[in-house]
Every structure is written in structure tokens, then in C-alpha cells.
Scaffold this motif. Structure first.
Motif: not given
Length: 157
Positions: A122-123, A131-133
Motif C-alpha cells: 500500500d505504501h 498508494k496509501r500513507r
């Protein structure tokens, strides 16, 4: 009342987890009587046969809806490499289930690995995921799953 997409996803995920536990247990029994490698080949051979039957049935029962027929169904070649981690999962699970970890410990630690790998995917947006923080709660989840895994493995007093 129809189910929302999110609750259907949750039910499918739980069903997938149940089937994963059943598959790992069955494969480990086969590995106990043969070898982990043979158990992996048997599982993936049966899976390939079932997938082939489903693809044939689906192609006969459905007609293309919209889109260019040539464009549909063309996946990059690397998409087909997904079976390699699956095969390794079966082999490693068959080995560890027959060890001191047993089925519950094996699945618990596999869950830890899946959570951590999912956070990394995800990052960085790997394998075409959005994308995910990363947030602190992600590591808290991984830590809690790890602690739960430890309780499952070492709490058999």
C-alpha cells in the motif's frame, strides 16, 4: 435487503480465510503422508484443473459486454507469476503445520506476514495497488496480530 459491496467483501474475505485454513490443513495431512513438495503439486494441479473448468464454463456462458474483444483478457505476463507465491505458501505451510507451530500458529504467523507485506504494498503502490500513507495504526494492527500469534503459539499450557 441487498448487501452492500463492503459487507459482501467482508464475507468473501472471511470465506477465503476459512478456505485457506481448510486448504492448509488438508495439504499438511497430505504432506505428512507424502512430501511437502508433492502436496503442493497436488494442490496446484487440482486448482489448475478447477480454474480451467471455470474458465471454459465462463467463456461459454458469458458474452463480451462492451469494450474491444481483443483488448479484454490481455494481462501482462508477470500477472501469471502469482502462482509461485501460492505454491511456496503451500509447501511452507505443509512443513510448519507438521511442526510445533501447528495449524493455528502457522495461520497466525502467515497473517502477520500478510499484514506487513500489505502495508508495504500500500505504501509504495506496488502490484498496481493504490498508494496509501502508512499511519501508526497500521503498525499497531501488525503488533496486535503478532502478540495474538504469540499467545496462540506459546499459550498452550
Amino acid at each position: 435487503m441487498p448487501m452492500s459491496g463492503r459487507s459482501t467483501d467482508w464475507l468473501l474475505a472471511v470465506g477465503g480465510g476459512l478456505l485457506l485454513a481448510l486448504m492448509i490443513n488438508t495439504n499438511s495431512l497430505l504432506a505428512r503422508h507424502t512430501t511437502p513438495l508433492f502436496a503442493s503439486w497436488a494442490a496446484h494441479g487440482l486448482g489448475a484443473a478447477a480454474a480451467f473448468i471455470l474458465v471454459v464454463l465462463h467463456s461459454r456462458l458469458s458474452r463480451p459486454r462492451g469494450g474491444d474483444e481483443e483488448e479484454r483478457g490481455k494481462a501482462p505476463l508477470w500477472f501469471y507469476l502469482g502462482g509461485i507465491p501460492g505454491a511456496l505458501t503451500v509447501v511452507l505451510a505443509a512443513i510448519t503445520v507438521n511442526s510445533g507451530l501447528t495449524l493455528s500458529g502457522t495461520i497466525a504467523l502467515m497473517l502477520v506476514g500478510q499484514v506487513l507485506f500489505g502495508i508495504v504494498l500500500d505504501h509504495f503502490g506496488l502490484l498496481r495497488t493504490p498508494k496509501r500513507r502508512i499511519v501508526a495504526a497500521d503498525f499497531l494492527v501488525a503488533l496486535l496480530v503478532l502478540v495474538g500469534s504469540g499467545l496462540i503459539i506459546f499459550g498452550r499450557g
